[in-house]
Design a protein around this motif. Structure first.
Motif, PDB file in Angstrom:
ATOM      1  N   LEU A 265      52.482  21.937 -34.008  1.00  0.00           N
ATOM      2  CA  LEU A 265      50.698  22.148 -33.694  1.00  0.00           C
ATOM      3  C   LEU A 265      50.272  21.298 -32.737  1.00  0.00           C
ATOM      4  N   GLU A 266      49.385  21.739 -31.806  1.00  0.00           N
ATOM      5  CA  GLU A 266      48.934  20.892 -30.746  1.00  0.00           C
ATOM      6  C   GLU A 266      47.527  20.636 -31.114  1.00  0.00           C
ATOM      7  N   LEU A 267      46.982  19.548 -30.367  1.00  0.00           N
ATOM      8  CA  LEU A 267      45.480  19.268 -30.379  1.00  0.00           C
ATOM      9  C   LEU A 267      44.693  20.544 -30.566  1.00  0.00           C
ATOM     10  N   ASN A 268      43.730  20.447 -31.734  1.00  0.00           N
ATOM     11  CA  ASN A 268      42.830  21.564 -32.014  1.00  0.00           C
ATOM     12  C   ASN A 268      43.493  22.826 -32.493  1.00  0.00           C
ATOM     13  N   GLU A 269      44.768  22.919 -32.872  1.00  0.00           N
ATOM     14  CA  GLU A 269      45.277  24.040 -33.563  1.00  0.00           C
ATOM     15  C   GLU A 269      45.015  24.058 -34.712  1.00  0.00           C
ATOM     16  N   ILE A 270      45.238  25.218 -35.607  1.00  0.00           N
ATOM     17  CA  ILE A 270      45.257  25.046 -37.129  1.00  0.00           C
ATOM     18  C   ILE A 270      46.404  25.986 -37.464  1.00  0.00           C
ATOM     19  N   GLY A 271      46.873  25.592 -38.612  1.00  0.00           N
ATOM     20  CA  GLY A 271      48.338  26.190 -39.104  1.00  0.00           C
ATOM     21  C   GLY A 271      48.091  26.049 -40.650  1.00  0.00           C
ATOM     22  N   VAL A 272      49.238  26.653 -41.138  1.00  0.00           N
ATOM     23  CA  VAL A 272      49.414  26.638 -42.591  1.00  0.00           C
ATOM     24  C   VAL A 272      50.997  26.120 -42.739  1.00  0.00           C
ATOM     25  N   CYS A 273      51.125  25.100 -43.439  1.00  0.00           N
ATOM     26  CA  CYS A 273      52.472  24.274 -43.672  1.00  0.00           C
ATOM     27  C   CYS A 273      52.535  23.884 -45.193  1.00  0.00           C
ATOM     28  N   GLU A 274      53.827  23.370 -45.340  1.00  0.00           N
ATOM     29  CA  GLU A 274      53.984  22.929 -46.660  1.00  0.00           C
ATOM     30  C   GLU A 274      54.333  21.429 -46.495  1.00  0.00           C
ATOM     31  N   LEU A 275      53.816  20.788 -47.498  1.00  0.00           N
ATOM     32  CA  LEU A 275      53.770  19.089 -47.652  1.00  0.00           C
ATOM     33  C   LEU A 275      54.321  18.586 -48.679  1.00  0.00           C
ATOM     34  N   ALA A 276      55.195  17.706 -48.479  1.00  0.00           N
ATOM     35  CA  ALA A 276      56.000  17.074 -49.692  1.00  0.00           C
ATOM     36  C   ALA A 276      55.596  15.812 -49.802  1.00  0.00           C
ATOM     37  N   LEU A 277      55.029  15.161 -51.003  1.00  0.00           N
ATOM     38  CA  LEU A 277      54.610  13.826 -51.193  1.00  0.00           C
ATOM     39  C   LEU A 277      55.576  13.136 -51.845  1.00  0.00           C
ATOM     40  N   ASP A 278      55.563  11.721 -51.826  1.00  0.00           N
ATOM     41  CA  ASP A 278      56.340  10.851 -52.440  1.00  0.00           C
ATOM     42  C   ASP A 278      56.130  10.695 -53.779  1.00  0.00           C
ATOM     43  N   ARG A 279      54.950  11.120 -54.483  1.00  0.00           N
ATOM     44  CA  ARG A 279      54.682  11.208 -55.794  1.00  0.00           C
ATOM     45  C   ARG A 279      53.409  12.066 -55.877  1.00  0.00           C
ATOM     46  N   PRO A 280      53.297  12.284 -57.387  1.00  0.00           N
ATOM     47  CA  PRO A 280      52.372  13.502 -57.906  1.00  0.00           C
ATOM     48  C   PRO A 280      50.955  12.966 -57.839  1.00  0.00           C
ATOM     49  N   ILE A 281      50.179  13.840 -57.274  1.00  0.00           N
ATOM     50  CA  ILE A 281      48.716  13.541 -57.205  1.00  0.00           C
ATOM     51  C   ILE A 281      47.920  14.393 -57.812  1.00  0.00           C
ATOM     52  N   ALA A 282      46.726  14.070 -58.425  1.00  0.00           N
ATOM     53  CA  ALA A 282      45.803  14.921 -59.225  1.00  0.00           C
ATOM     54  C   ALA A 282      44.933  15.757 -57.954  1.00  0.00           C
ATOM     55  N   PHE A 283      44.686  16.963 -57.932  1.00  0.00           N
ATOM     56  CA  PHE A 283      44.037  17.809 -57.053  1.00  0.00           C
ATOM     57  C   PHE A 283      43.264  19.166 -57.526  1.00  0.00           C
ATOM     58  N   ASP A 284      42.558  19.753 -56.891  1.00  0.00           N
ATOM     59  CA  ASP A 284      42.142  20.914 -57.066  1.00  0.00           C
ATOM     60  C   ASP A 284      42.205  21.802 -55.908  1.00  0.00           C
ATOM     61  N   PRO A 285      42.572  23.191 -55.838  1.00  0.00           N
ATOM     62  CA  PRO A 285      42.527  23.935 -54.289  1.00  0.00           C
ATOM     63  C   PRO A 285      41.217  23.712 -54.069  1.00  0.00           C
ATOM     64  N   TYR A 286      41.151  23.377 -52.304  1.00  0.00           N
ATOM     65  CA  TYR A 286      40.122  23.303 -51.872  1.00  0.00           C
ATOM     66  C   TYR A 286      38.781  24.147 -51.940  1.00  0.00           C
ATOM     67  N   SER A 287      39.339  25.280 -52.266  1.00  0.00           N
ATOM     68  CA  SER A 287      38.325  26.484 -52.278  1.00  0.00           C
ATOM     69  C   SER A 287      37.416  26.331 -53.368  1.00  0.00           C
ATOM     70  N   GLN A 288      37.986  25.363 -54.295  1.00  0.00           N
ATOM     71  CA  GLN A 288      37.287  25.156 -55.892  1.00  0.00           C
ATOM     72  C   GLN A 288      36.570  23.636 -55.742  1.00  0.00           C
ATOM     73  N   ASN A 289      37.204  22.786 -55.053  1.00  0.00           N
ATOM     74  CA  ASN A 289      36.374  21.314 -54.988  1.00  0.00           C
ATOM     75  C   ASN A 289      36.994  20.813 -53.469  1.00  0.00           C
ATOM     76  N   ARG A 290      35.829  20.469 -52.599  1.00  0.00           N
ATOM     77  CA  ARG A 290      36.235  19.840 -51.392  1.00  0.00           C
ATOM     78  C   ARG A 290      36.845  18.497 -51.686  1.00  0.00           C
TER      79      ARG A 290
END
Length: 524
Positions: free
Chosen positions: A274-299
């Motif tokens: 992705l270049e500056l200002n471009e938008i894409g869909v990717c996969e992210l792998a973290l080094d540890r688990p985190i708590a989250f909600d889908p953005y559509s439910q909670n920003r």
């Protein structure tokens, strides 16, 4: 302005908005920039949109002209799933339908722009009815008698006596008090900053999320995410960044970029970066688990930023869509024969010796000589060399920046596994980028990574080049050659600095062995 170069500004400004007002010139109708703004607004979860069709006076307040623009926009907004869209005919110059209803548009029966803004639902009202989400910002312990957890309530409500769960650990307790500077509260709601105390002594840290026990957040470490790139340097798959979600910080590696989005047509395009200002869909792998909600439910618990580990600059902002299935099914398998057991059997301390430098600096020669000396001393070693790895593990990669990042990610993971097997691992790679060398360092424990900067002036490296690679690169026959048309980022604080313009390979090898003895890696 709706031009593409302002996309990151739009994302920053709209990330906390409840409503968007889009201005359209009645003479021009729905333009590319209108569609771009609308897409970004929908992406950021803005649920309410007002289309202000301006300069209607220049169309003589034409009802058919307004309705055509409104129909075009409604059609596009429905494709994005926007349900609450209001189109308002206005003339900013003459004030028509801005504050008061205009007599020049008797055919329009909707609200004025101000009426709309004063009555539109704001997100705080909705968030207060959602499940409790309380990201812990600070553990407040002024003395041995008090231990509270400070932060701002992202959604829901909380009161003493409520059953809660702490994510991602899953520990449960009950709220004891809601403490503020003005005294205890009987209830707190989304948007308020408070300090919670619990009835039980459980482990809670900054970055944890206190949530309603009956409706806990999800927990994951691998995600699909929508990402807006905000840096001049392109996004590269395989590179590791700091990721901040609410008050939590983790190390995140960008896995495959699934596609980028043509914001004007909504088309999904295959892409490697992705270049500056471009938008894409990717996969992210973290080094540890985190708590989250889908953005559509909670920003607050679904939005994140990516930060460059070297410069600390914010390089991207994104939205977590969902955790990948393998995030739920794959768990680290505990083993009984661990790194300490492997190292004890070999009577040595495992580590990584990471030799970095320009092509022709002498990395491979020095690494080979160090391994021979260690082998004679009875130590268990393995040497990973850049050219050899390119024939197998990384034979599918080229020499673009993205491929170099992925190559180093792979060998760093292999090196870490070999350290876990109790080996002294020598890695000889140009490894031009600080970010990837830092990523490799973070894969092992403190003291187990020794960066060796094999330094040499460019002219000396070129003079040693029996393959004539520098010469070919300068003629343009080889692209992305480090030091010519691809950057080399010098180590800022290597553990060992060797100047091979003045030191022989034998002297360099002895210098490395001396450092290993000093650190207790091998006997003195």
């Amino acid at each position: 302005p709706g031009h593409e170069q302002y996309t990151r500004n739009m994302v920053t400004g709209a990330s906390t908005a409840d409503c968007a007002v889009l201005l359209v010139d009645a003479r021009k109708g729905v333009l590319t920039q209108t569609r771009r703004h609308t897409y970004v607004a929908s992406l950021l979860g803005i649920r309410h949109v007002a289309l202000a069709v301006n300069k209607l006076d220049l169309l003589s307040y034409s009802e058919p002209g307004f309705k055509q623009i409104a129909a075009d926009y409604q059609l596009f907004s429905r494709e994005l799933g926007l349900q609450d869209v209001v189109c308002i005919p206005v003339s900013a110059l003459r004030g028509d339908n801005v504050i008061e209803r205009s007599k020049r548009t008797p055919w329009y029966e909707g609200p004025t722009l101000l009426e709309y803004l004063e009555t539109v639902e704001i997100d705080e009202d909705r968030l207060q009815s959602e499940a409790l989400r309380f990201p812990v910002q600070w553990v407040n312990r002024p003395d041995a008698e008090f231990r509270g957890f400070a932060g701002m309530i992202a959604s829901g409500q909380v009161a003493p006596g409520d059953a809660i769960v702490v994510a991602p650990s899953g520990r449960e307790s009950t709220v004891s008090r809601l403490v503020t500077s003005e005294g205890d509260l009987e209830r707190a709601v989304a948007g308020q900053s408070v300090t919670l105390t619990l009835t039980d002594e459980i482990d809670v840290s900054r970055g944890d999320v206190v949530a309603c026990a009956a409706s806990p957040p999800r927990v994951g470490e691998q995600f699909e995410a929508t990402l807006v790139w905000m840096a001049q340097e392109p996004m590269l798959r395989g590179r590791s960044y700091l990721m901040r979600v609410g008050t939590s910080t983790a190390s995140a590696t960008i896995s495959p970029l699934k596609y980028k989005v043509n914001v004007d047509s909504l088309e999904h395009l295959a892409a490697e970066q992705l270049e500056l200002n471009e938008i894409g869909v990717c996969e992210l792998a973290l080094d540890r688990p985190i708590a989250f909600d889908p953005y559509s439910q909670n920003r607050d618990t679904g939005g994140f930023v990516l930060i460059d580990k070297v410069t600390n600059a914010t390089v991207g902002a994104g939205m977590l869509n969902f955790e990948l299935r393998r995030s739920r099914t794959l768990r680290w398998q505990a083993v009984d024969v661990d790194k300490e057991a492997h190292a004890e059997l070999k009577s040595q301390r495992p580590c990584i010796l990471w030799l970095t430098g320009l092509s022709g600096a002498g990395k491979s020669t020095i690494a080979n000589l160090v391994e021979k000396k260690l082998h004679r001393l009875g130590h268990h070693t393995y040497l990973l060399d850049g050219d050899n790895v390119r024939r197998g593990l990384s034979k599918d990669l080229g020499f673009t920046d993205a491929d170099r990042v992925e190559n180093i990610r792979r060998v760093a993971e292999v090196g870490a596994l070999m350290v876990d097997a109790g080996l002294i691992v020598l890695l000889s790679f140009i490894s031009p980028f600080r970010s990837e060398r830092r990523m490799a360092r973070e894969l092992v424990e403190t003291g187990e990574f020794i960066e060796v900067f094999v330094d040499v002036p460019m002219e000396v490296a070129e003079a040693r080049d029996c393959k004539h690679l520098y010469e070919k690169a300068r003629r343009g026959e080889i692209k992305n050659f480090t030091g010519i048309d691809s950057a080399y980022e010098r180590p800022e604080a290597p553990e060992i600095h060797i100047d091979t313009a003045h030191a022989t390979a034998e002297q360099a090898a002895e210098q490395i062995l001396g450092e290993l003895r000093r650190r207790g890696i091998i006997p003195g």
